[in-house]
Design an enzyme around this catalytic site. Structure first.
Site, PDB file in Angstrom:
ATOM      1  N   HIS A  83       0.843  -1.192   0.000  1.00 30.53           N
ATOM      2  CA  HIS A  83       0.000   0.000   0.000  1.00 30.53           C
ATOM      3  C   HIS A  83       0.882   1.248   0.000  1.00 30.53           C
ATOM      4  CE1 HIS A  83      -3.868  -1.926   0.444  1.00 30.53           C
ATOM      5  NE2 HIS A  83      -3.363  -2.714   1.386  1.00 30.53           N
ATOM      6  N   GLY A 138       1.810   5.483   4.635  1.00 35.80           N
ATOM      7  CA  GLY A 138       1.238   6.158   5.799  1.00 35.80           C
ATOM      8  C   GLY A 138      -0.220   5.783   5.965  1.00 35.80           C
ATOM      9  N   ALA A 140      -4.313   6.332   6.464  1.00 32.46           N
ATOM     10  CA  ALA A 140      -5.280   7.159   5.741  1.00 32.46           C
ATOM     11  C   ALA A 140      -5.345   8.551   6.364  1.00 32.46           C
ATOM     12  CB  ALA A 140      -6.660   6.505   5.779  1.00 32.46           C
ATOM     13  N   GLY A 141      -5.359   9.570   5.518  1.00 31.48           N
ATOM     14  CA  GLY A 141      -5.468  10.942   6.001  1.00 31.48           C
ATOM     15  C   GLY A 141      -4.147  11.615   6.300  1.00 31.48           C
ATOM     16  N   GLY A 200      -1.920  12.371   4.027  1.00 32.13           N
ATOM     17  CA  GLY A 200      -1.558  13.260   2.920  1.00 32.13           C
ATOM     18  C   GLY A 200      -0.704  12.635   1.836  1.00 32.13           C
ATOM     19  N   LYS A 201      -0.723  11.318   1.712  1.00 22.21           N
ATOM     20  CA  LYS A 201       0.107  10.659   0.696  1.00 22.21           C
ATOM     21  C   LYS A 201      -0.232  11.155  -0.714  1.00 22.21           C
ATOM     22  CE  LYS A 201      -1.262   6.499   1.752  1.00 22.21           C
ATOM     23  NZ  LYS A 201      -2.208   6.843   2.846  1.00 22.21           N
ATOM     24  N   SER A 202      -1.516  11.146  -1.040  1.00 21.12           N
ATOM     25  CA  SER A 202      -1.924  11.528  -2.395  1.00 21.12           C
ATOM     26  C   SER A 202      -1.704  13.010  -2.657  1.00 21.12           C
ATOM     27  CB  SER A 202      -3.397  11.162  -2.624  1.00 21.12           C
ATOM     28  OG  SER A 202      -3.577   9.754  -2.538  1.00 21.12           O
ATOM     29  N   ASP A 212      -1.877   3.770  -4.306  1.00 22.13           N
ATOM     30  CA  ASP A 212      -2.535   2.932  -3.301  1.00 22.13           C
ATOM     31  C   ASP A 212      -2.094   1.480  -3.296  1.00 22.13           C
ATOM     32  OD1 ASP A 212      -4.252   2.714  -1.110  1.00 22.13           O
ATOM     33  OD2 ASP A 212      -5.822   1.851  -2.359  1.00 22.13           O
ATOM     34  N   GLU A 259      -6.103   9.056  -6.593  1.00 28.63           N
ATOM     35  CA  GLU A 259      -7.256   9.503  -5.814  1.00 28.63           C
ATOM     36  C   GLU A 259      -6.804  10.522  -4.771  1.00 28.63           C
ATOM     37  OE1 GLU A 259     -11.032   7.690  -3.271  1.00 28.63           O
ATOM     38  OE2 GLU A 259      -9.304   6.416  -3.733  1.00 28.63           O
ATOM     39  N   ARG A 263      14.674  16.694  14.018  1.00 31.10           N
ATOM     40  CA  ARG A 263      14.298  17.152  12.682  1.00 31.10           C
ATOM     41  C   ARG A 263      15.483  17.173  11.725  1.00 31.10           C
ATOM     42  NH1 ARG A 263       9.998  22.080  13.907  1.00 31.10           N
ATOM     43  NH2 ARG A 263       8.680  20.888  15.346  1.00 31.10           N
TER      44      ARG A 263
END
Length: 291
Positions: free
Chosen positions: A157, A172, A174-175, A177-179, A196, A221, A264
């Protein structure tokens, strides 16, 4: 702007993404290669559904393909001119019945198997093919085809991109920000391989090649926008059919306390194994945008 609806096949592919089998039936092998290799099926059609596979203990299974060997039979045995003479013209003839463990026997060089061989193939459920091609050519082309067709593979995935010539898999929950990240990179000239569900194939002991399942090709998507046809929006250069995987970037939500302790400068790096190959994975912290 209207976006295409994802097909039910694509949705099924998303739900069932996971490990992939590397099996190949004898009938499928014949269908794929009878034209290029000029194969004809002479006997042993009862073996059509027998599967060739690289699964199992390497030390215990026979070689996948090679010249006829009655002592340690290959799964696919090639009978060339020298083997034919030993089998059918010599004074001490090795019996083709000693090929227990073989799945396919191929007579090369336009050699014609005798009736006894046809009967043995039928009784032992061994597919017997004939070809006018030389034995060495059959072995070379079959090895190449089987190495690609039976290579270990699995679906991971994430969004797989080509970034500056390197294959980068963004993962990562869902939500995270991959897409959205992928779309931003594509708009800056990088390319999409798969969204996906990426099919990775181990083509060598150190190489993983990622490609897109056919039903998902060219689509991305994005939340709030829908399903975008990247190729239509950005042109042919915005998509790639496959890439070698070099890096995994994992997007992870962190709490405020976790962000305070996160380095960081150095980031968070680890090695992740995919199909037995070690790939560097970098974790990048993300957080919801304050409203």
């Amino acid at each position: 702007m209207r976006y295409p609806k994802r097909s039910t096949q694509a949705l099924a592919a998303r739900r069932t993404a996971g490990g992939m089998t590397s099996n190949l039936s004898i009938e499928s092998l014949f269908d794929a290669l009878h034209g290029p290799l000029s194969l004809s099926w002479a006997a042993g059609r009862s073996a059509a559904n027998t599967e060739l596979s690289r699964d199992g203990n390497e030390a215990e299974r026979p070689n996948l393909i090679g010249y006829f060997n009655p002592v340690s039979p290959n799964r696919i045995q090639i009978i060339g001119i020298a083997e034919f003479e030993a089998l059918h013209k010599g004074t001490q003839k090795p019996s083709m019945g000693q090929s227990e463990g073989s799945n396919i026997i191929i007579y090369s060089d336009d050699l014609q198997p005798p009736q006894s061989s046809l009967a043995l193939a039928d009784s032992n459920h061994i597919a017997l093919f004939c070809s006018p091609r030389p034995a060495r050519e059959l072995i070379a082309e079959l090895r190449y085809y089987l190495a690609k067709r039976l290579a270990p593979s699995k679906i991971e995935h994430g969004v797989f991109l080509g970034v500056l010539g390197s294959g980068v898999l963004i993962t990562g929950d869902a939500g995270t920000g991959k897409s959205e990240v992928a779309l931003e990179l594509i708009s800056r000239g990088h390319s999409l391989v798969a969204d996906d569900a990426t099919l990775f194939t181990r083509t060598s002991p150190t190489t993983l090649v990622g490609s897109c399942p056919e039903v998902l090709e060219n689509f991305l998507e994005v939340r709030g926008l829908g399903i975008l046809n990247v190729q239509q929006m950005y042109g042919d250069a915005a998509t790639r059919s496959k890439m070698v995987l070099h890096l995994i970037v994992h997007l992870q939500q962190f709490s405020a306390d976790e962000l305070q302790s996160f380095d960081r400068l150095e980031g968070q790096r680890r090695v992740r194994r995919v199909l037995g190959i070690e790939i560097t994975e970098i974790t990048i912290p993300v957080a919801p945008v304050a409203t």
